[in-house]
Scaffold this motif. Structure first.
Motif, PDB file in Angstrom:
ATOM      1  N   GLU A  13       0.853  -1.188   0.000  1.00 25.64           N
ATOM      2  CA  GLU A  13       0.000   0.000   0.000  1.00 25.64           C
ATOM      3  C   GLU A  13       0.886   1.234   0.000  1.00 25.64           C
ATOM      4  O   GLU A  13       1.794   1.355   0.821  1.00 25.64           O
ATOM      5  CB  GLU A  13      -0.913  -0.004   1.216  1.00 25.64           C
ATOM      6  N   LEU A  14       0.620   2.151  -0.906  1.00 26.30           N
ATOM      7  CA  LEU A  14       1.426   3.362  -1.011  1.00 26.30           C
ATOM      8  C   LEU A  14       0.976   4.398   0.013  1.00 26.30           C
ATOM      9  O   LEU A  14      -0.213   4.625   0.202  1.00 26.30           O
ATOM     10  CB  LEU A  14       1.315   3.970  -2.409  1.00 26.30           C
ATOM     11  N   ALA A  15       1.953   5.023   0.633  1.00 22.39           N
ATOM     12  CA  ALA A  15       1.673   6.113   1.568  1.00 22.39           C
ATOM     13  C   ALA A  15       1.289   7.363   0.774  1.00 22.39           C
ATOM     14  O   ALA A  15       1.796   7.582  -0.330  1.00 22.39           O
ATOM     15  CB  ALA A  15       2.911   6.395   2.413  1.00 22.39           C
ATOM     16  N   PRO A  16       0.399   8.181   1.326  1.00 25.04           N
ATOM     17  CA  PRO A  16       0.049   9.410   0.614  1.00 25.04           C
ATOM     18  C   PRO A  16       1.218  10.388   0.592  1.00 25.04           C
ATOM     19  O   PRO A  16       2.080  10.373   1.469  1.00 25.04           O
ATOM     20  CB  PRO A  16      -1.114   9.976   1.425  1.00 25.04           C
ATOM     21  N   SER A  17       1.240  11.222  -0.430  1.00 24.38           N
ATOM     22  CA  SER A  17       2.220  12.301  -0.534  1.00 24.38           C
ATOM     23  C   SER A  17       1.443  13.591  -0.781  1.00 24.38           C
ATOM     24  O   SER A  17       0.649  13.680  -1.715  1.00 24.38           O
ATOM     25  CB  SER A  17       3.191  12.045  -1.689  1.00 24.38           C
ATOM     26  N   TYR A  18       1.698  14.575   0.053  1.00 24.47           N
ATOM     27  CA  TYR A  18       0.978  15.847  -0.056  1.00 24.47           C
ATOM     28  C   TYR A  18       1.798  16.912  -0.782  1.00 24.47           C
ATOM     29  O   TYR A  18       1.398  18.075  -0.837  1.00 24.47           O
ATOM     30  CB  TYR A  18       0.574  16.334   1.340  1.00 24.47           C
ATOM     31  N   LYS A  19       2.921  16.531  -1.372  1.00 27.66           N
ATOM     32  CA  LYS A  19       3.798  17.503  -2.033  1.00 27.66           C
ATOM     33  C   LYS A  19       3.100  18.214  -3.185  1.00 27.66           C
ATOM     34  O   LYS A  19       3.171  19.440  -3.287  1.00 27.66           O
ATOM     35  CB  LYS A  19       5.073  16.821  -2.531  1.00 27.66           C
TER      36      LYS A  19
END
Length: 131
Positions: A13-19
């Protein structure tokens, strides 16, 4: 890498990225000074992407890319239907593209781009021109 359950050790599962949403929000603030309508529209898009990053989950299984909202599976993309994929501007990743036999998909990079690329290379390696 985060296994989804002890029984499925190959699901990642991929972690979210808020960049990307944050970069769009910063751009929107700058645009508000020039054009309130354009800056407001871009700000709404940034907020939408931030919401999506917080609520969507991408899971790479042995056979498919699955997209979840909370606990609900909303899309299932079997690798057997894939033709190719690309991450645009990997140094500053903003867009993930993949083509299935009958459709194409564009997703903003709102997940960990390095893990995304690693999973893609592992689950569906790019084909070279000689293949």
């Amino acid at each position: 890498m985060t296994p989804s359950s002890p029984l499925s050790s190959t699901t990642i599962e991929l972690a979210p990225s808020y960049k990307l949403p944050i970069a769009i929000a910063i751009l929107a603030i700058l645009l508000l000074l020039v054009s309130p309508w354009l800056g407001g529209a871009i700000a709404l898009f940034g907020l939408f992407l931030m919401f999506q990053a917080g609520t969507l989950r991408l899971q790479f299984t042995d056979t498919a890319l699955d997209i979840y909202r909370g606990e609900n599976l909303i899309r299932h993309f079997p690798y057997q239907d894939w033709e190719n994929w690309e991450i645009f501007w990997f140094n500053v990743p903003i867009l993930f593209y993949f083509k299935e036999v009958k459709s194409i998909h564009f997703l903003p990079i709102i997940f960990d781009p390095k893990l995304l690329k690693s999973c893609l290379e592992q689950r569906f390696p790019k084909r070279t021109a000689s293949s």
